[in-house]
Design a protein around this motif. Structure first.
Motif, short mmCIF file in Angstrom:
data_model
loop_
_atom_site.label_atom_id
_atom_site.label_comp_id
_atom_site.label_asym_id
_atom_site.label_seq_id
_atom_site.Cartn_x
_atom_site.Cartn_y
_atom_site.Cartn_z
N TYR A 57 -37.08 -56.50 -42.66
CA TYR A 57 -36.14 -55.27 -42.23
C TYR A 57 -34.81 -55.25 -42.84
O TYR A 57 -34.34 -56.51 -42.93
N THR A 58 -34.07 -54.28 -42.87
CA THR A 58 -32.68 -54.29 -43.24
C THR A 58 -32.29 -53.37 -42.05
O THR A 58 -32.49 -52.26 -41.87
N ALA A 59 -31.20 -53.95 -41.17
CA ALA A 59 -30.61 -52.99 -40.16
C ALA A 59 -29.97 -51.81 -40.66
O ALA A 59 -30.38 -50.78 -39.94
N GLY A 81 -32.08 -53.82 -53.73
CA GLY A 81 -32.43 -54.74 -54.80
C GLY A 81 -31.49 -55.88 -55.13
O GLY A 81 -31.88 -57.05 -55.16
N THR A 82 -30.35 -55.63 -55.36
CA THR A 82 -29.31 -56.32 -55.46
C THR A 82 -29.07 -57.32 -54.42
O THR A 82 -29.00 -58.54 -54.64
N ALA A 83 -29.13 -56.94 -53.13
CA ALA A 83 -28.78 -57.78 -51.95
C ALA A 83 -30.03 -58.71 -51.96
O ALA A 83 -29.68 -60.18 -51.33
N ARG A 84 -31.27 -58.35 -52.29
CA ARG A 84 -32.19 -59.38 -51.95
C ARG A 84 -32.60 -60.21 -53.43
O ARG A 84 -33.86 -60.66 -53.20
N SER A 85 -32.04 -59.78 -54.47
CA SER A 85 -32.33 -60.47 -55.64
C SER A 85 -33.73 -59.79 -56.28
O SER A 85 -34.44 -60.94 -56.74
N ARG A 86 -34.12 -58.61 -55.86
CA ARG A 86 -35.20 -58.05 -56.25
C ARG A 86 -35.00 -56.81 -56.91
O ARG A 86 -35.26 -55.75 -56.25
N PRO A 87 -34.61 -56.74 -58.28
CA PRO A 87 -34.10 -55.64 -58.83
C PRO A 87 -35.26 -54.45 -58.85
O PRO A 87 -36.53 -55.07 -59.08
N ILE A 88 -35.06 -53.30 -58.90
CA ILE A 88 -36.17 -52.45 -59.14
C ILE A 88 -36.10 -51.81 -60.65
O ILE A 88 -35.18 -51.94 -61.48
N ALA A 126 -39.17 -48.44 -46.35
CA ALA A 126 -38.18 -47.41 -45.83
C ALA A 126 -36.65 -47.57 -46.55
O ALA A 126 -35.70 -47.10 -45.91
N GLY A 127 -36.47 -48.15 -47.37
CA GLY A 127 -35.23 -48.78 -47.97
C GLY A 127 -34.61 -47.36 -48.82
O GLY A 127 -33.20 -47.32 -49.21
N GLY A 128 -35.46 -46.36 -48.89
CA GLY A 128 -34.97 -45.00 -49.55
C GLY A 128 -34.58 -44.05 -48.48
O GLY A 128 -34.60 -42.98 -49.03
N LEU A 129 -34.95 -44.15 -47.29
CA LEU A 129 -34.70 -42.71 -46.35
C LEU A 129 -33.64 -42.01 -46.57
O LEU A 129 -33.63 -40.71 -46.49
N HIS A 130 -32.53 -42.79 -46.77
CA HIS A 130 -31.24 -42.02 -46.84
C HIS A 130 -31.33 -41.17 -48.00
O HIS A 130 -30.36 -40.21 -48.31
N LEU A 131 -32.12 -41.18 -49.14
CA LEU A 131 -32.24 -40.49 -50.35
C LEU A 131 -32.82 -39.25 -50.15
O LEU A 131 -32.65 -38.29 -51.05
N PHE A 132 -33.45 -39.09 -49.15
CA PHE A 132 -34.25 -37.76 -48.63
C PHE A 132 -33.72 -37.34 -47.37
O PHE A 132 -34.24 -37.12 -46.32
N PRO A 133 -32.56 -36.68 -47.52
CA PRO A 133 -31.92 -36.21 -46.19
C PRO A 133 -32.60 -35.09 -45.46
O PRO A 133 -31.89 -35.18 -43.98
#
Length: 265
Positions: A133-135, A60-67, A98-105
């Protein structure tokens, strides 16, 4: 088997938008048109399936789109710990899904093969197609693949009794919607096959599109899969919060009971 409970979980919103950002063509194109960001939870007894993951504070910070809420915090009212989520249906790999995939390991990802090919292939040479997309998110999906935790589908498939996915494309090559058997009938989580009710009901395409014909055909698919238009749930429409009752917390709305008023009016 019994029916599923289905919940829309709002974790972010974006109000600095206009109708031209949402529709082609756009009447009154410069009128405000806000957008909500959702993830969805399917629950049946002890079974839980998460549909999409949202994105985190860093994205959100990187895209200036806060959650508004971290995805993990958004799930807290259900008493679900991120490590307990065993299955995530990824409708597509855009950052907000898919920006939270890492949160659900510990989750196995359920994804269309066409989406992975699209997100890692020649189309990403074009900045307008690459922009959503984000790499790091794509790399996380690849890491999960090499860990043996991705199941690929090619078109239509059953994830569990009463839960199927259907590739519709259009917005991306491998975008899939999710059909769920509920007490109200067959409900369809459109995700970005229809960002807003107006996309599918008025057949107005969304501007971010790789294949316009697939997007338009997808509107027909959504209608075919749902028991009625009342049970097509768009991916980003704030009206979802008006049509379906809030439960557990203000950001959670229960979908499987059906809307409280006519969504086509």
């Amino acid at each position: 088997m019994s029916d599923w409970e289905v919940f829309a979980i709002k974790y972010a919103d974006r109000n600095a938008r206009i109708r031209a950002d949402s529709f082609v063509p756009a009447d009154n194109h410069d009128a405000p048109h806000p957008m909500d960001y959702f993830m969805w939870l399917l629950r049946r007894g002890d079974e839980v399936i998460l549909v999409d993951t949202g994105y985190d504070v860093a994205e959100g910070t990187a895209r200036s789109r806060p959650i508004r809420l971290d995805p993990v915090a958004a799930l807290a009212p259900f008493g679900i710990a991120p490590g307990d989520v065993a299955h995530v249906i990824v409708t597509h790999l855009h950052y907000d899904h898919a920006g939270g995939l890492h949160l659900f390991p510990n989750a196995t990802l359920h994804l269309q093969a066409a989406e992975m090919a699209y997100a890692t292939g020649p189309c990403m040479c074009h900045e307008p197609l690459r922009m959503p997309y984000t790499a790091d998110h794509i790399c996380e999906a690849v890491r999960r693949l090499y860990a043996g935790s991705v199941v690929f589908y090619d078109g239509e498939a059953q994830i569990a009794d009463g839960v199927t996915v259907h590739c519709v494309g259009g917005h991306t090559r491998g975008l899939q919607c999710v059909r769920v058997r509920t007490q109200a009938g067959w409900l369809v989580l459109a995700s970005d096959a229809s960002h807003f009710y107006e996309n599918v009901l008025a057949r107005k395409p969304f501007p971010i599109v790789v294949d316009l014909q697939n997007m338009l055909d997808g509107f027909d698919t959504l209608r075919r899969l749902a028991s009625s238009p009342q049970l097509i749930v768009p991916g980003h429409d704030p009206l979802v919060r008006d049509y379906f009752p809030s439960v557990l917390a203000p950001h959670i709305h229960r979908l499987d009971v059906g809307p409280t008023r006519d969504v086509t009016a």
